[in-house]
Design a protein around this motif. Structure first.
Motif, mmCIF file in Angstrom:
data_model
loop_
_atom_site.group_PDB
_atom_site.id
_atom_site.type_symbol
_atom_site.label_atom_id
_atom_site.label_comp_id
_atom_site.label_asym_id
_atom_site.label_seq_id
_atom_site.Cartn_x
_atom_site.Cartn_y
_atom_site.Cartn_z
ATOM 1 N N GLN A 519 17.654 -26.964 -29.643
ATOM 2 C CA GLN A 519 16.523 -27.814 -29.992
ATOM 3 C C GLN A 519 15.717 -27.206 -31.132
ATOM 4 O O GLN A 519 15.820 -26.012 -31.429
ATOM 5 N N ASP A 520 14.897 -28.036 -31.770
ATOM 6 C CA ASP A 520 14.030 -27.542 -32.839
ATOM 7 C C ASP A 520 12.935 -26.648 -32.282
ATOM 8 O O ASP A 520 12.653 -25.583 -32.808
ATOM 9 N N TRP A 521 12.321 -27.116 -31.197
ATOM 10 C CA TRP A 521 11.285 -26.314 -30.541
ATOM 11 C C TRP A 521 10.999 -26.885 -29.149
ATOM 12 O O TRP A 521 11.409 -27.998 -28.825
ATOM 13 N N SER A 522 10.318 -26.115 -28.341
ATOM 14 C CA SER A 522 9.806 -26.597 -27.052
ATOM 15 C C SER A 522 8.410 -26.033 -26.862
ATOM 16 O O SER A 522 8.077 -24.970 -27.388
ATOM 17 N N CYS A 523 7.597 -26.759 -26.108
ATOM 18 C CA CYS A 523 6.212 -26.355 -25.885
ATOM 19 C C CYS A 523 5.924 -26.374 -24.384
ATOM 20 O O CYS A 523 6.222 -27.375 -23.705
ATOM 21 N N ASN A 524 5.367 -25.301 -23.859
ATOM 22 C CA ASN A 524 4.984 -25.258 -22.450
ATOM 23 C C ASN A 524 3.901 -26.290 -22.164
ATOM 24 O O ASN A 524 2.975 -26.471 -22.959
ATOM 25 N N THR A 525 4.020 -26.959 -21.027
ATOM 26 C CA THR A 525 2.988 -27.885 -20.576
ATOM 27 C C THR A 525 2.322 -27.301 -19.335
ATOM 28 O O THR A 525 2.955 -26.545 -18.592
ATOM 29 N N PRO A 526 1.051 -27.636 -19.088
ATOM 30 C CA PRO A 526 0.345 -27.033 -17.959
ATOM 31 C C PRO A 526 0.964 -27.354 -16.611
ATOM 32 O O PRO A 526 0.781 -26.623 -15.648
ATOM 33 N N HIS A 527 1.688 -28.474 -16.514
ATOM 34 C CA HIS A 527 2.266 -28.899 -15.244
ATOM 35 C C HIS A 527 3.445 -29.812 -15.548
ATOM 36 O O HIS A 527 3.805 -30.007 -16.708
ATOM 37 N N LYS A 528 4.056 -30.360 -14.504
ATOM 38 C CA LYS A 528 5.117 -31.336 -14.716
ATOM 39 C C LYS A 528 4.571 -32.540 -15.479
ATOM 40 O O LYS A 528 3.397 -32.869 -15.379
ATOM 41 N N VAL A 529 5.463 -33.211 -16.213
ATOM 42 C CA VAL A 529 5.061 -34.399 -16.978
ATOM 43 C C VAL A 529 5.925 -35.571 -16.542
ATOM 44 O O VAL A 529 7.148 -35.517 -16.643
ATOM 45 N N SER A 530 5.278 -36.617 -16.019
ATOM 46 C CA SER A 530 5.977 -37.839 -15.626
ATOM 47 C C SER A 530 5.686 -38.992 -16.576
ATOM 48 O O SER A 530 6.245 -40.077 -16.416
ATOM 49 N N SER A 531 4.792 -38.760 -17.530
ATOM 50 C CA SER A 531 4.409 -39.801 -18.489
ATOM 51 C C SER A 531 5.081 -39.561 -19.835
ATOM 52 O O SER A 531 5.605 -38.485 -20.100
ATOM 53 N N SER A 532 5.042 -40.583 -20.672
ATOM 54 C CA SER A 532 5.685 -40.493 -21.990
ATOM 55 C C SER A 532 4.699 -39.968 -23.024
ATOM 56 O O SER A 532 3.509 -40.293 -22.975
ATOM 57 N N PRO A 533 5.169 -39.159 -23.975
ATOM 58 C CA PRO A 533 4.280 -38.675 -25.040
ATOM 59 C C PRO A 533 3.958 -39.786 -26.031
ATOM 60 O O PRO A 533 4.643 -40.814 -26.088
ATOM 61 N N ALA A 534 2.906 -39.585 -26.811
ATOM 62 C CA ALA A 534 2.498 -40.566 -27.823
ATOM 63 C C ALA A 534 2.294 -39.847 -29.147
ATOM 64 O O ALA A 534 1.650 -38.788 -29.196
ATOM 65 N N LEU A 535 2.845 -40.397 -30.203
ATOM 66 C CA LEU A 535 2.717 -39.799 -31.528
ATOM 67 C C LEU A 535 1.401 -40.197 -32.177
ATOM 68 O O LEU A 535 0.964 -41.357 -32.080
ATOM 69 N N VAL A 536 0.764 -39.228 -32.840
ATOM 70 C CA VAL A 536 -0.451 -39.478 -33.618
ATOM 71 C C VAL A 536 -0.068 -39.298 -35.079
ATOM 72 O O VAL A 536 -0.030 -38.175 -35.594
ATOM 73 N N GLY A 537 0.276 -40.422 -35.731
ATOM 74 C CA GLY A 537 0.770 -40.339 -37.101
ATOM 75 C C GLY A 537 2.032 -39.494 -37.145
ATOM 76 O O GLY A 537 2.907 -39.603 -36.283
ATOM 77 N N ASP A 538 2.129 -38.623 -38.137
ATOM 78 C CA ASP A 538 3.276 -37.714 -38.232
ATOM 79 C C ASP A 538 2.855 -36.263 -38.050
ATOM 80 O O ASP A 538 3.588 -35.351 -38.409
ATOM 81 N N SER A 539 1.659 -36.056 -37.449
ATOM 82 C CA SER A 539 1.143 -34.693 -37.357
ATOM 83 C C SER A 539 1.038 -34.149 -35.945
ATOM 84 O O SER A 539 1.133 -32.941 -35.731
ATOM 85 N N ALA A 540 0.834 -35.008 -34.946
ATOM 86 C CA ALA A 540 0.563 -34.498 -33.602
ATOM 87 C C ALA A 540 1.183 -35.399 -32.536
ATOM 88 O O ALA A 540 1.571 -36.537 -32.791
ATOM 89 N N ILE A 541 1.263 -34.836 -31.325
ATOM 90 C CA ILE A 541 1.768 -35.551 -30.149
ATOM 91 C C ILE A 541 0.748 -35.394 -29.034
ATOM 92 O O ILE A 541 0.232 -34.290 -28.796
ATOM 93 N N LEU A 542 0.461 -36.487 -28.350
ATOM 94 C CA LEU A 542 -0.388 -36.459 -27.161
ATOM 95 C C LEU A 542 0.487 -36.569 -25.925
ATOM 96 O O LEU A 542 1.437 -37.360 -25.897
ATOM 97 N N LEU A 543 0.175 -35.784 -24.891
ATOM 98 C CA LEU A 543 0.891 -35.937 -23.633
ATOM 99 C C LEU A 543 -0.041 -35.612 -22.478
ATOM 100 O O LEU A 543 -0.979 -34.821 -22.613
ATOM 101 N N SER A 544 0.201 -36.247 -21.337
ATOM 102 C CA SER A 544 -0.615 -36.016 -20.142
ATOM 103 C C SER A 544 0.262 -35.449 -19.036
ATOM 104 O O SER A 544 1.311 -36.007 -18.719
#
Length: 601
Positions: A519-544
């Motif tokens: 993979q290109d990269w991976s990022c640790n999340t504080p907990h499990k993620v059951s929701s889908s991420p959302a792109l903010v333009g071409d600069s950032a990703i939001l996830l819950s």
């Protein structure tokens, strides 16, 4: 009371005595206070449910009735405790008790019967209505446990009968009982469960079944690890292979102390908000969001103020995420209907009855047909199309059976093809008239909605077991495969040749859409993620994350640059809204609110 109260038609309850406090939740009166209260020699909870329904008027409480705890509605159909207990008494001369817990139905028989559960179910099916289905049937001792007030002691009953000590014998007997309920009375214990004929949905039900019965297993075993063990382990090695202890993951994330998310407003939807919001623009150019909740409320509010525009009350829980098309909002409901609601007024314009609850989120066809597609737990795909007839709008509905298992994932709508996935692992291609084209069967359920490449030559699907498959849209043959280390319930996101994946492995993954090994990269999340991420333009990703943390991750290198902790768990996928130069995030939370946060980049 005062002298004026004597002539009142409805007399208020009065004021609480010192040291007592009250609150009203969904119309029911709850009592609490600083004092310790014992009921039947047991310490009462902090807030005690009285069962009294009350009205609040001018700060005073008025009794309006009692809660009916003798019936429950499941999948839009009512089950009545009295009907069950009376029928069993009349036909079998047996005392029984029915307990409703979180839309689950438990039946206790007080007898010395020595019958396995699958035979009991067979006998009860002959005398009860077909929709009367039980999660558990247990034969208790012929002595009914009673409280000091001569009521059935449900706590003791559930503790004594519904739970077991985790031993090898109890585990094997419980698995054997589960298999018998599904008709597997004879089998080779050296086989793995999948080879016996159980599908992946059965495996998930078995996992939940074991966690319900063995409390120590629920405390010591990660549910994901348990499910993965059931997939690969022979029956005679289940006890020795069972995960006995969870190794906590190192989920510390290097967050920037300067928070880039700030809560602007929130809307109260009365119960959990697992539904993901939809953001839309009205015919007059105003931006709104709409979201559903477990209370059955479909809410529409302004951005960023969350000022209520309308609130539509549906008959049952909403987990489906609404979609918007041509001045209408479409959403599924647990009562088995798909609802079409005016986005201007919140008025229900049309509804489609399906054969089971609707958790699937509807998908829109933006090519000009105005059609919306939505799956149901009855295994069918439904098409709803508005048509203009002599100046008025009529709705035409069509359906087709996809599978005998539920459809939970949203349908992928391509230029000429629909892609539907079911919980049996079946992926089906259809034309837009709902004609079958071809399908492929995989070995695990699909909760995640499929996505396609820009040229529509490939479709990406995620199996719940963590496998990501790249399929040819010509025949759904597998072109490439990668595997994550956690269960996947969230929709994949594909953008600019990059595939973003969230799962229960506590990571956000970024892969090229060619799905190479690395993979290109991976990022640790504080907990499990059951929701889908959302792109903010071409600069950032939001996830819950499921612990309620909303994170901001940089697209270029996967660095988490900020986070914000909501006050409850989060299964809702964040949505991004742009108003001028301002960027907002809208996301639901299990504290009963939907939040609007401002993002500073």
């Amino acid at each position: 009371f005062t002298r004026n109260d004597i002539n009142l038609q409805n007399v208020p309850l009065g004021e609480p005595v010192p040291g007592t406090k009250y609150c009203v939740k969904n119309g029911e009166l709850f009592l609490g206070g600083d004092r310790k209260c014992y009921i039947d020699e047991k310490l009462a909870p902090e807030w005690y449910a009285t069962g009294d329904m009350v009205l609040v008027k001018d700060g005073r409480l008025y009794i309006s009735g009692r809660i009916n705890r003798d019936q429950v509605k499941i999948n839009g159909k009512k089950m009545c405790r009295v009907v069950i207990q009376r029928t069993i008494k009349e036909i079998f001369s047996i005392e029984s008790h029915v307990k409703f817990i979180d839309n689950r139905v438990y039946l206790f028989l007080f007898s010395d019967l020595d019958l396995p559960e699958y035979k009991l179910r067979s006998e009860l099916k002959k005398v009860l209505p077909p929709h009367y289905k039980f999660d558990r049937i247990k034969v208790a001792s012929d002595k009914i446990p009673m409280t000091l007030h001569l009521k059935i002691d449900e706590d003791k009953l559930c503790c004594d009968v519904l739970t077991l000590e985790l031993t090898e014998t109890n585990l094997n007997n419980t698995v054997r009982e589960f298999l018998m309920l599904r008709g597997y009375c004879s089998y080779d214990s050296c086989q793995i469960l999948v080879n016996l004929g159980l599908d992946s949905l059965d495996m998930m039900q078995l996992s939940n079944y074991l966690l319900d019965i063995f409390p120590t297993l629920a405390l010591s075993s990660d549910p994901d690890s348990l499910l993965q063990t059931l997939f690969i382990c022979p029956l005679d090695r289940l006890w020795e292979t069972l995960p006995k202890q969870v190794t906590p993951k190192d989920t510390q994330v290097p967050y920037d102390k300067t928070n880039k998310l700030t809560v602007i407003s929130r809307a109260n939807l009365s119960l959990c908000v697992d539904s993901s919001p939809v953001v839309f623009t009205t015919s007059t150019g105003l931006v709104r969001y709409c979201v559903g909740s477990h209370s059955g409320v479909l809410f529409c509010g302004t951005i960023p103020e969350s000022t209520e525009i309308w609130r539509c009350q549906l008959p049952d829980r909403i987990e489906s995420s609404p979609c918007f098309l041509l001045s209408r909002v479409y959403v599924g409901c647990y009562d088995g209907f798909i609802y079409v609601v005016s986005s201007d007024t919140g008025t229900i314009e049309y509804s489609v009855r399906t054969g089971d609850q609707v958790k699937c989120s509807p998908s829109t066809d933006t090519s000009g047909s105005g059609s919306v597609y939505c799956g149901s737990h009855d295994g069918k795909l439904y098409k709803v199309s508005p048509q203009l007839d002599q100046g008025s709008i009529n709705f035409v509905t069509k359906s087709v059976e996809i599978d005998n298992k539920p459809i939970s994932a949203s349908v992928l709508v391509l230029s000429s093809v629909l892609v539907a996935c079911s919980l049996s692992g079946k992926v089906t291609a259809l034309n837009k008239k709902l004609g079958h084209l071809f399908s492929n069967q995989f070995k695990a359920p699909i909760f995640s909605s499929p996505v396609s490449s820009t040229d529509e030559s490939s479709v990406f699907i995620a199996l719940v077991t963590g496998d990501i498959l790249k399929l040819s849209t010509e025949d759904f043959s597998v072109q490439q495969k990668i595997t994550t280390n956690g269960l996947i319930y969230s929709k994949l996101v594909l953008d600019n040749g990059k595939l973003y994946i969230t799962s229960h492995d506590h990571l956000l993954h970024c892969y090229p859409d060619s799905l190479p090994e690395h993979q290109d990269w991976s990022c640790n999340t504080p907990h499990k993620v059951s929701s889908s991420p959302a792109l903010v333009g071409d600069s950032a990703i939001l996830l819950s994350s499921t612990d309620g943390t909303v994170s901001v991750v940089e697209v270029k290198d996967g660095q988490c640059i900020s986070s914000f902790a909501l006050p409850g768990k989060c299964f809702s996928s964040p949505r991004v809204c742009y108003l001028g130069s301002d960027v907002y995030c809208i996301v639901g939370c299990r504290d009963n609110y939907c939040y609007v946060l401002k993002l500073y980049l």
